[in-house]
Scaffold this motif. Structure first.
Motif, PDB file in Angstrom:
ATOM      1  N   GLN A  41       0.872  -1.207  -0.059  1.00 18.25           N
ATOM      2  CA  GLN A  41      -0.187   0.033   0.010  1.00 18.25           C
ATOM      3  C   GLN A  41       0.714   1.167   0.008  1.00 18.25           C
ATOM      4  N   SER A  42       0.275   2.297  -0.623  1.00 25.01           N
ATOM      5  CA  SER A  42       1.050   3.688  -0.625  1.00 25.01           C
ATOM      6  C   SER A  42       0.878   4.275   0.789  1.00 25.01           C
ATOM      7  N   ALA A  43       1.548   5.383   0.897  1.00 24.01           N
ATOM      8  CA  ALA A  43       1.506   6.189   2.164  1.00 24.01           C
ATOM      9  C   ALA A  43       0.106   6.711   2.270  1.00 24.01           C
ATOM     10  N   VAL A  44      -0.523   6.918   1.113  1.00 23.92           N
ATOM     11  CA  VAL A  44      -1.940   7.804   1.286  1.00 23.92           C
ATOM     12  C   VAL A  44      -2.962   6.485   1.304  1.00 23.92           C
ATOM     13  N   GLU A  45      -2.758   5.392   0.717  1.00 18.82           N
ATOM     14  CA  GLU A  45      -3.786   4.176   1.113  1.00 18.82           C
ATOM     15  C   GLU A  45      -3.643   3.925   2.413  1.00 18.82           C
ATOM     16  N   ARG A  46      -2.587   3.848   3.353  1.00 17.68           N
ATOM     17  CA  ARG A  46      -2.303   3.273   4.504  1.00 17.68           C
ATOM     18  C   ARG A  46      -2.943   4.458   5.480  1.00 17.68           C
ATOM     19  N   GLN A  47      -2.977   5.785   5.039  1.00 13.41           N
ATOM     20  CA  GLN A  47      -3.743   6.947   5.772  1.00 13.41           C
ATOM     21  C   GLN A  47      -4.975   6.807   5.795  1.00 13.41           C
ATOM     22  N   ARG A  48      -5.664   6.478   4.563  1.00 11.37           N
ATOM     23  CA  ARG A  48      -6.915   6.451   4.165  1.00 11.37           C
ATOM     24  C   ARG A  48      -7.582   5.065   5.116  1.00 11.37           C
ATOM     25  N   SER A  49      -7.010   4.070   5.307  1.00 12.72           N
ATOM     26  CA  SER A  49      -7.428   2.837   5.926  1.00 12.72           C
ATOM     27  C   SER A  49      -7.407   3.189   7.255  1.00 12.72           C
ATOM     28  N   VAL A  50      -6.609   3.945   7.772  1.00 12.71           N
ATOM     29  CA  VAL A  50      -6.457   4.219   9.164  1.00 12.71           C
ATOM     30  C   VAL A  50      -7.710   5.209   9.533  1.00 12.71           C
ATOM     31  N   TYR A  51      -7.872   6.299   8.597  1.00 15.18           N
ATOM     32  CA  TYR A  51      -8.803   7.315   8.732  1.00 15.18           C
ATOM     33  C   TYR A  51     -10.177   6.739   8.735  1.00 15.18           C
ATOM     34  N   ALA A  52     -10.369   5.667   7.853  1.00 22.94           N
ATOM     35  CA  ALA A  52     -11.701   5.133   7.888  1.00 22.94           C
ATOM     36  C   ALA A  52     -12.062   4.554   8.929  1.00 22.94           C
ATOM     37  N   VAL A  53     -11.389   4.042   9.705  1.00 23.65           N
ATOM     38  CA  VAL A  53     -11.699   3.353  11.163  1.00 23.65           C
ATOM     39  C   VAL A  53     -12.177   4.454  12.036  1.00 23.65           C
ATOM     40  N   LEU A  54     -11.656   5.486  12.083  1.00 29.25           N
ATOM     41  CA  LEU A  54     -11.963   6.443  12.961  1.00 29.25           C
ATOM     42  C   LEU A  54     -12.977   7.795  12.302  1.00 29.25           C
ATOM     43  N   MET A  55     -13.262   7.590  11.367  1.00 28.24           N
ATOM     44  CA  MET A  55     -14.082   8.765  10.509  1.00 28.24           C
ATOM     45  C   MET A  55     -15.288   9.108  11.302  1.00 28.24           C
ATOM     46  N   ALA A  56     -16.086   8.358  11.871  1.00 28.97           N
ATOM     47  CA  ALA A  56     -17.341   8.750  12.435  1.00 28.97           C
ATOM     48  C   ALA A  56     -16.906   9.893  13.687  1.00 28.97           C
ATOM     49  N   TRP A  57     -15.665   9.655  14.340  1.00 33.13           N
ATOM     50  CA  TRP A  57     -15.301  10.701  15.462  1.00 33.13           C
ATOM     51  C   TRP A  57     -14.635  11.854  14.834  1.00 33.13           C
ATOM     52  N   ILE A  58     -14.133  11.573  13.649  1.00 32.08           N
ATOM     53  CA  ILE A  58     -13.212  12.706  13.149  1.00 32.08           C
ATOM     54  C   ILE A  58     -14.484  13.715  12.427  1.00 32.08           C
ATOM     55  N   GLN A  59     -15.456  13.264  11.651  1.00 32.07           N
ATOM     56  CA  GLN A  59     -16.745  13.832  11.194  1.00 32.07           C
ATOM     57  C   GLN A  59     -17.402  14.650  12.564  1.00 32.07           C
ATOM     58  N   SER A  60     -17.705  13.954  13.700  1.00 35.30           N
ATOM     59  CA  SER A  60     -18.346  14.815  14.758  1.00 35.30           C
ATOM     60  C   SER A  60     -17.378  15.730  15.319  1.00 35.30           C
ATOM     61  N   GLY A  61     -16.174  15.768  15.115  1.00 32.58           N
ATOM     62  CA  GLY A  61     -15.285  16.741  15.819  1.00 32.58           C
ATOM     63  C   GLY A  61     -14.587  16.234  16.855  1.00 32.58           C
ATOM     64  N   GLU A  62     -15.110  15.239  17.472  1.00 38.28           N
ATOM     65  CA  GLU A  62     -14.728  14.723  18.878  1.00 38.28           C
ATOM     66  C   GLU A  62     -13.228  14.208  18.595  1.00 38.28           C
ATOM     67  N   LEU A  63     -12.776  13.813  17.470  1.00 36.86           N
ATOM     68  CA  LEU A  63     -11.139  13.885  17.379  1.00 36.86           C
ATOM     69  C   LEU A  63     -10.915  14.844  16.142  1.00 36.86           C
ATOM     70  N   HIS A  64     -10.240  15.787  16.568  1.00 39.27           N
ATOM     71  CA  HIS A  64      -9.771  16.799  15.440  1.00 39.27           C
ATOM     72  C   HIS A  64      -8.755  16.563  14.726  1.00 39.27           C
ATOM     73  N   ALA A  65      -7.651  16.206  15.276  1.00 39.99           N
ATOM     74  CA  ALA A  65      -6.387  15.988  14.538  1.00 39.99           C
ATOM     75  C   ALA A  65      -5.771  14.449  14.912  1.00 39.99           C
ATOM     76  N   LEU A  66      -5.099  14.018  13.697  1.00 36.14           N
ATOM     77  CA  LEU A  66      -4.634  12.587  13.962  1.00 36.14           C
ATOM     78  C   LEU A  66      -3.427  12.432  13.024  1.00 36.14           C
ATOM     79  N   LYS A  67      -2.277  12.211  13.526  1.00 38.36           N
ATOM     80  CA  LYS A  67      -1.046  12.175  13.086  1.00 38.36           C
ATOM     81  C   LYS A  67      -0.863  10.503  12.923  1.00 38.36           C
TER      82      LYS A  67
END
Length: 76
Positions: A41-67
């Motif tokens: 997987q490329s770096a972008v694909e890896r990032q997307r797969s991790v973001y997908a797991v936490l997307m509900a909390w990112i969208q709600s604003g509960e999780l603001h930033a993720l490195k």
């Protein structure tokens, strides 16, 4: 939301992970994941797969930033 909550969800999503570390302050987080799941997987694909797991909390604003550090065991 806390570090253990984020870690638990990442462990469920990446069962082949050999390392999952999460640190954060309840709003900003850093996740380090070492897993065979990232093989070919490329770096972008890896990032997307991790973001997908936490997307509900990112969208709600509960999780603001993720490195994300996402590596294969060989890279780690």
């Amino acid at each position: 939301m806390n570090n253990d909550f984020v870690k638990e969800h990442l462990l469920k999503a990446f069962p082949r992970a050999t390392l999952v570390e999460v640190s954060g302050d309840g709003y900003h987080y850093q996740a380090t994941i070492v897993s065979e799941d990232f093989q070919n997987q490329s770096a972008v694909e890896r990032q997307r797969s991790v973001y997908a797991v936490l997307m509900a909390w990112i969208q709600s604003g509960e999780l603001h930033a993720l490195k994300i550090i996402a590596k294969t065991p060989f890279e780690w």
